[in-house]
Write an enzyme that holds these catalytic residues in place. Structure first.
Site, short mmCIF file in Angstrom:
data_model
loop_
_atom_site.label_atom_id
_atom_site.label_comp_id
_atom_site.label_asym_id
_atom_site.label_seq_id
_atom_site.Cartn_x
_atom_site.Cartn_y
_atom_site.Cartn_z
CG ASP A 33 -2.17 0.83 0.99
OD1 ASP A 33 -3.26 0.24 0.81
OD2 ASP A 33 -2.06 2.07 0.95
CG PHE A 156 -18.84 -11.83 -4.75
CD1 PHE A 156 -19.62 -10.93 -5.47
CD2 PHE A 156 -18.08 -12.75 -5.46
CE1 PHE A 156 -19.65 -10.94 -6.86
CE2 PHE A 156 -18.09 -12.78 -6.84
CZ PHE A 156 -18.88 -11.88 -7.55
N GLY A 261 -26.23 1.52 3.23
CA GLY A 261 -25.13 2.49 3.28
C GLY A 261 -23.83 1.77 2.99
CB CYS A 264 -19.85 -1.84 -1.42
SG CYS A 264 -18.24 -2.17 -0.69
C1 UGA Z 1 -21.63 -5.51 0.05
C2 UGA Z 1 -22.00 -6.89 -0.57
O1 UGA Z 1 -22.95 -7.54 0.26
C3 UGA Z 1 -20.76 -7.76 -0.73
O2 UGA Z 1 -21.10 -8.98 -1.37
C4 UGA Z 1 -19.73 -7.00 -1.57
O3 UGA Z 1 -18.53 -7.75 -1.73
C5 UGA Z 1 -19.40 -5.68 -0.90
O4 UGA Z 1 -20.62 -4.92 -0.77
C6 UGA Z 1 -18.41 -4.94 -1.76
O5 UGA Z 1 -18.75 -4.59 -2.90
O6 UGA Z 1 -17.26 -4.79 -1.35
P1 UGA Z 1 -21.19 -4.59 2.52
O7 UGA Z 1 -21.25 -3.23 1.90
O8 UGA Z 1 -20.05 -4.89 3.43
O9 UGA Z 1 -21.17 -5.73 1.36
O10 UGA Z 1 -22.51 -4.79 3.38
P2 UGA Z 1 -23.93 -5.54 3.22
O11 UGA Z 1 -24.04 -6.57 4.25
O12 UGA Z 1 -24.17 -5.94 1.82
O13 UGA Z 1 -24.94 -4.36 3.59
C7 UGA Z 1 -25.05 -3.19 2.80
C8 UGA Z 1 -26.10 -2.28 3.38
O14 UGA Z 1 -27.42 -2.82 3.18
C9 UGA Z 1 -25.97 -2.03 4.87
O15 UGA Z 1 -26.19 -0.67 5.14
C10 UGA Z 1 -27.07 -2.87 5.49
O16 UGA Z 1 -27.54 -2.36 6.71
C11 UGA Z 1 -28.13 -2.79 4.40
N1 UGA Z 1 -29.08 -3.93 4.43
C12 UGA Z 1 -28.67 -5.17 4.10
C13 UGA Z 1 -30.40 -3.71 4.78
O17 UGA Z 1 -30.81 -2.56 5.09
N2 UGA Z 1 -31.28 -4.76 4.77
C14 UGA Z 1 -30.88 -6.01 4.44
O18 UGA Z 1 -31.73 -6.93 4.45
C15 UGA Z 1 -29.54 -6.23 4.11
#
Ligand code: UGA
Length: 434
Positions: A33, A156, A261, A264
């Protein structure tokens, strides 16, 4: 299993977790990095991010001599057979991601290629056709006749479950343009007990943007249904349960809440819309996904307004600042949007988060940061739960109520059972539930 020499360029969330997990699988990994203070922190045994299980894994693999950290690309490229590009692709004002880090790293890699074959793999989330640009850049800046391939291997992992997601992913996507590249990546993933899908590079790049956008769409869909539930007295949890039992729909990502939020989804949905537009397709469906997401935050503000009537000079206790539990990441966190809106209306916001306080304070110095949930609730006219940390599920609600000025609880993640919270004397509002 052959032990491979790997370079990971970019030691952010994806790079650090990926590199560490490859080391855990027995490969020799150098994580690079340009941020010298981050590399110094890692060399001294510190962690730049909070991610459950990661610290222990880093320590173990550093001690075993399989994992090391560097600020220099050149030596890492020279000793590595596979080079992963994991640098950031932040959004630009047009929505298109900024690919300047990917381009700069590709040039630097090119200058350090020699006679032996190398595989350069893009893992950063990139627009379709980036692989072609990376290949052309490598050809342009490398010495004549060097042997290399470019491949795509999108990531992912989710924050908070990143180690598990990386070691046992639902699927491994390999976008390759030659048999040699495909075989090399197959051998790297040989010990991962996950299905492998091999595609062309463009398709692999699209799988990533399409997957994140689809998941964001599910979140916005259920939040739209929650809004309807609130108008007609139905219960979104029941609706989601009933929908999710249909295998074609599935239960995942149907939790109504504060909107998506993080670094990603917001960036990737925006990028996918922009990429589609540059290819002549108007992805209006995804524009709607974004609009529903913004509206969901605004609905929360209206709920708070409704309870407080006037926000000015009121005290609001905010529980949770990270965009989701088990991470200290506050980027694009709905909680920070709510906090800044309330502060803008003249409210005093007393906030607590189990892990994200430091990062939240940096992002929003005007926050009053508290040592625990009860301190945040002290004298509050209303408590708003923004992130469903496990710790909040175990709150002593009786104690919380006694420290508040007025017992109003707005649960933006549907953590509590409405009837039992109301039985304790709270005015209780949640999302899409009567
Ligand atoms: C997301 C994807 O899930 C991963 O597969 C991907 O690799 C990653 O982006 C990336 O592109 O690096 P992440 O942003 O860590 O992962 O979090 P998530 O668990 O997907 O949640 C995203 C948002 O959706 C959060 O704010 C969460 O609170 C919200 N969410 C998720 C909901 O409001 N309801 C749900 O049922 C699920």
């Amino acid at each position: 299993m052959p032990s491979l020499n790997l370079a990971i360029i970019g030691t952010g969330h994806v790079g650090l977790v990926t590199g560490t997990c490859f080391a855990e699988k027995g490969h020799r990994v150098i994580c690079v990095d340009s941020d010298t203070s981050k590399i110094e922190t890692l060399r001294q045994g510190g962690m730049p991010i909070y991610e459950p299980g990661l610290e222990e894994l880093v320590r173990r693999n550093v001690a075993a001599g399989r994992l090391s950290f560097s600020t220099e690309i050149a030596p890492a490229v020279r000793v590595s057979e596979i080079i992963f590009i994991c640098v950031g692709t932040p959004p630009t004002p047009t929505g298109q991601p900024d690919l300047s880090f990917v381009e700069a790293v590709s040039r630097e890699i090119a200058r350090n290629l020699d006679d032996s074959y190398r595989l350069i793999v893009e893992k950063s989330t990139v627009p379709v056709r980036t692989g072609e640009h990376v290949r052309r850049t490598l050809e342009k800046y490398a010495a004549k006749g060097v042997a290399f391939d470019v491949a795509s291997n999108p990531e992912f992992l989710s924050e908070g479950t990143a180690v598990r997601d990386t070691l046992t992913p639902d699927r491994i996507v390999i976008g390759a343009s030659s048999k040699r590249a495909e075989e090399k990546l197959r051998s790297l993933f040989e010990t991962f007990n996950s299905p492998i899908i091999v595609t062309d590079i463009n398709s692999a790049e699209l799988i990533k943007h399409a997957s994140n956008s689809f998941l964001a769409m599910k979140v916005s869909f259920i939040n739209a249904v929650a809004a309807i539930c609130e108008e007609c007295g139905a219960n979104v949890e029941e609706v989601a349960r009933g929908m999710g039992m249909d295998k074609r729909i599935g239960r995942a990502f149907l939790r109504a809440g504060a909107g998506y939020g993080g670094f990603c989804f917001p960036k990737d949905v925006e990028a996918f819309v922009a990429v589609a537009e540059s290819l002549g397709y108007q992805f209006d469906l995804l524009r709607q996904v974004q609009e529903v997401n913004v509206a969901q935050r605004e609905r929360i503000v209206r709920k708070i307004d409704k309870e407080l009537w006037v926000c000015k000079d009121k005290t609001v206790g905010l529980l949770g600042l990270s965009f989701k539990p088990d991470t200290d990441d506050v980027r694009e966190s709905p909680a920070l949007f709510i906090a800044s809106t309330l502060i803008g209306k003249g409210a005093r916001v007393r906030a607590y988060d189990p892990k994200a306080i430091d990062k939240a304070r940096k992002a929003m110095p005007e926050l009053t940061c508290c040592a625990d949930a009860y301190e945040a609730a002290k004298g509050a006219d209303c408590v708003v739960l923004m992130t469903e940390w496990e710790e909040f599920r175990r709150l002593d609600l009786d104690r919380l109520r006694t420290v508040m000025a007025h017992p109003t609880l707005i649960d933006c993640r549907n953590v509590f059972e409405p009837a039992s919270v109301r039985a304790l004397g709270f005015t209780y509002r949640s999302v899409g539930r009567p």
